[in-house]
Design an enzyme around this catalytic site. Structure first.
Site, PDB file in Angstrom:
ATOM      1  N   SER A   1       0.826  -1.199   0.000  1.00  0.00           N
ATOM      2  CA  SER A   1       0.000   0.000   0.000  1.00  0.00           C
ATOM      3  C   SER A   1       0.867   1.258   0.000  1.00  0.00           C
ATOM      4  O   SER A   1       1.611   1.495  -0.943  1.00  0.00           O
ATOM      5  CB  SER A   1      -0.948  -0.050   1.201  1.00  0.00           C
TER       6      SER A   1
ATOM      7  N   ASP B   1      -9.576  -5.040  -5.010  1.00  0.00           N
ATOM      8  CA  ASP B   1      -8.861  -4.005  -4.275  1.00  0.00           C
ATOM      9  C   ASP B   1      -9.431  -2.636  -4.647  1.00  0.00           C
ATOM     10  O   ASP B   1      -9.294  -2.181  -5.779  1.00  0.00           O
ATOM     11  CB  ASP B   1      -7.370  -4.070  -4.604  1.00  0.00           C
TER      12      ASP B   1
ATOM     13  N   HIS C   1      -7.634  -5.322  -0.597  1.00  0.00           N
ATOM     14  CA  HIS C   1      -6.400  -4.616  -0.218  1.00  0.00           C
ATOM     15  C   HIS C   1      -5.700  -5.267   0.980  1.00  0.00           C
ATOM     16  O   HIS C   1      -4.470  -5.325   1.024  1.00  0.00           O
ATOM     17  CB  HIS C   1      -6.745  -3.167   0.109  1.00  0.00           C
TER      18      HIS C   1
END
Length: 432
Positions: free
Chosen positions: A205, A373, A402
């Site tokens: 991320s 995601d 995610h």
């Protein structure tokens, strides 16, 4: 609102949602919550008949985990763990943790170093929150890698600043731009100097934004052997997370900064109040996590209470604003201060772009991304890939959201084994 409810339960709170008009002796800590609630209410569609579900009472701040990451999560699992402190050029003191295999002879030569860089509102603990055979930090150590765990400024495992207090607004005057060009750069340099070896870099991320930005800088790229990116992010213009879009469209980031709030700490009264104001009866937050990250196929719901003992970590309001700028503009650029300050800081009207073509053609990249995601959207990933000139290996998992990439129960077989194979292709033999 299961995750939000359990969040409160872990914090030891009563779930109260009644709107109370402030009295003249109202606690100062409640003033920002009430003010931002009044600002947000006209913008939020009423989804229930009763408007009394707008905000919560003052919440108790939960205790942060005591001790170090080593003593909390790594050593109890039977793995040797040591800790280092790295000072950035702008004075922040960062914790780096080094983990070895539980069965490794410490006098034996270590494998190649790999740095794990966590995402937004997370810390280095994120790599150890599942069992030893499911957590990437442990898995890499068991495969003979010299595992280093990064913790950026502001997280609970890092140790402040040489002169600034966390109460000073200047302490929080940074975004992921500084995390990439100062924090990550210093950690990579420290590992490279300590081990005498180039570093394998792994990001999740926000850790991938940091990695991609850092790799555009030749002095950082020359210390990195290869990079593996989980839920890769550079462009954010096509995210599908409904709660994030709601906050972006309401300019919540600008409201917070205008109110003089510099630290975002979702264990604090103020920031939990924001979530209450946005979620309680106003927007579909039946699954708070899904509304932010997308539907996670393999997330271990039975461990939510344990996860919430460690997450979320603090970050800065400026960091959130930088990310929201990227979403609004669809650009991968430095922080936008506005025309006048941009001229002063950058010497031009608009903030400079991070040029992905500057990542060396010889830099091997590996990326894993998912069809569910909501933050690392496929369209944005494709735009990133179109600008890269280096060879990139891809792993696509249609049902992954995610969080699955870091906490998924089957991530070892689906993702991590592929990543380890990628790293092993660089001519160094490792124990299995």
């Amino acid at each position: 609102m299961e995750v939000l409810r359990r969040w409160r339960e872990v914090r030891g709170e009563e779930v109260q949602c009644s709107l109370r008009f402030p009295s003249t002796d109202m606690s100062p800590s409640l003033v920002p919550v009430v003010l931002i609630t009044y600002l947000l209410l006209p913008l939020l569609p009423l989804s229930t008949a009763d408007a009394t579900a707008a905000t919560s009472a003052i919440h108790r701040r939960p205790p942060a985990p005591r001790g170090s990451l080593c003593s909390q999560l790594v050593q109890p699992a039977g793995y040797p763990c040591s800790e280092y402190t790295v000072q950035t050029k702008d004075g922040y003191l960062l914790a780096l943790h080094r983990v070895s295999s539980s069965g490794q002879n410490l006098r034996a030569q270590r494998g190649r170093p790999v740095l794990l860089q966590h995402g937004l509102f997370m810390g280095g603990d994120a790599w150890f929150l599942n069992s030893a055979d499911q957590s990437l930090g442990f898995i890499l150590a068991d495969h003979g890698f010299d595992v280093w765990i990064g913790n950026v400024r502001g997280t609970r495992w890092s140790y402040g600043h040489i002169s600034l207090s966390e109460r000073d607004k200047d302490f929080w005057d940074w975004s992921w731009q500084e995390l990439a060009l100062c924090d990550l750069a210093e950690m990579v340099h420290f590992i490279n100097s300590t081990t005498g070896s180039k570093v394998f870099l792994v990001g999740h991320s926000q850790g991938t934004i940091m990695s991609l930005a850092a790799l555009t800088q030749p002095d950082i790229a020359e210390m990195v052997e290869a990079a593996a990116l989980l839920s890769p992010i550079s462009y954010l213009g096509h995210i599908t997370a409904p709660l994030v879009w709601r906050m972006v469209n309401m300019h919540v980031d600008q409201m917070i900064i205008a109110m003089g709030i510099h630290q975002l700490n979702f264990r604090s009264d103020f920031d939990v109040g924001i979530m209450d104001a946005i979620c309680d009866g106003r927007i579909e937050c039946n699954d708070l996590l899904t509304s932010i990250t997308g539907k996670n196929c393999c997330f271990n719901n039975s461990r939510v209470d344990f996860y919430l003992e460690y997450e979320p970590h603090p970050s800065s309001s400026k960091n959130l604003r930088h990310l929201f700028q990227m979403i609004r503009k669809g650009s991968f650029s430095m922080y936008d201060y506005g025309v006048l300050k941009n001229l002063k800081v950058y010497g031009q009207f608009k903030p400079p772009m991070f040029d992905l073509t500057r990542i060396p053609k010889t830099m091997p990249l590996w990326m894993a991304y998912g069809g569910n995601d909501a933050l690392s959207d496929i369209t944005d990933v494709k735009q990133t890939l179109s600008e890269l000139h280096c060879k990139t290996e891809l792993v696509y998992l249609e049902n992954y959201g995610h969080v699955d990439f870091i906490l998924g129960l089957n991530a070892k077989e689906e993702i991590y084994d592929h990543m380890i194979g990628f790293f092993r292709s660089f001519g160094k033999s490792y124990s299995s």
